[in-house]
Scaffold this motif. Sequence first.
Motif, PDB file in Angstrom:
ATOM      1  N   UNK A 175     -12.618  37.754 112.832  1.00 38.60           N
ATOM      2  CA  UNK A 175     -14.203  37.613 113.592  1.00 38.60           C
ATOM      3  C   UNK A 175     -14.716  39.116 113.911  1.00 38.60           C
ATOM      4  N   UNK A 176     -15.720  39.314 113.415  1.00 35.23           N
ATOM      5  CA  UNK A 176     -16.623  40.474 113.660  1.00 35.23           C
ATOM      6  C   UNK A 176     -17.780  40.450 114.517  1.00 35.23           C
ATOM      7  N   UNK A 177     -17.926  41.611 115.483  1.00 33.05           N
ATOM      8  CA  UNK A 177     -19.109  41.535 116.339  1.00 33.05           C
ATOM      9  C   UNK A 177     -19.920  42.470 115.837  1.00 33.05           C
ATOM     10  N   UNK A 178     -21.260  42.220 115.580  1.00 31.82           N
ATOM     11  CA  UNK A 178     -22.335  42.997 115.169  1.00 31.82           C
ATOM     12  C   UNK A 178     -23.105  43.133 116.479  1.00 31.82           C
ATOM     13  N   UNK A 179     -23.271  44.550 116.659  1.00 28.52           N
ATOM     14  CA  UNK A 179     -24.293  45.037 117.842  1.00 28.52           C
ATOM     15  C   UNK A 179     -24.855  46.342 117.650  1.00 28.52           C
ATOM     16  N   UNK A 180     -26.305  46.212 117.778  1.00 26.11           N
ATOM     17  CA  UNK A 180     -26.752  47.443 117.465  1.00 26.11           C
ATOM     18  C   UNK A 180     -26.434  48.162 116.053  1.00 26.11           C
TER      19      UNK A 180
END
Length: 201
Positions: A183-188
């Motif tokens: 699971x990857x989180x993409x933010x900014x």
Amino acid sequence: MLVYWLRHGETAWNRLGKIQGCTDIPLDDEGRRQARETAAALSGVTFDRAFSSPLSRARETARIVLQGRGPEVQVLEDLREVNFGSFDGRDMRRSRSDPADPLYLWFHQPASFRPAPGGESLGQAADRIRGVLERSILPLEGSAGRVFVAAHGSVTRIMLTLLMGRPASRFQELSMKNCALSVLEVSGGRVRIVDWGRIFY
């Protein structure tokens, strides 16, 4: 935005320890079971976009896991497994242990590996995987909350290694079972690994 990046389920060649590369080997019954167990674990998760490698083992995994819910799966050619050309079908155990085997360096010094005609180097594979993130995943931030990706073992380990800030040549330090979820989180515009290598069977 969260990206659920899944390796495909088991195939007969996985079970036999054969290099698959871009040879289109389908899931076996165990691989389908793994995908069904993963589908059950993710049954409460909805996805806004979904992508898959063109190879049938990844496409069938995506179909089973998504179970008709969510968006249509978009095939991305650049999600295909590393192309080993004529080295496909070789015994992985022999290749790992025999310094004379043409795939030996792939397992021990992958930056020095010389691909077979029609195959690709580690650098070429890493550039392709970076391109998937940069061109197809990151631009979805702001328009998608959750994204599903069905891909392959080497591709996933190379991607995770790059996101860890390590040279792609260290990807063999990671292990990745069939149907393992990352699971990857993409933010900014930045990508952070939330979890990797989780299995549900």
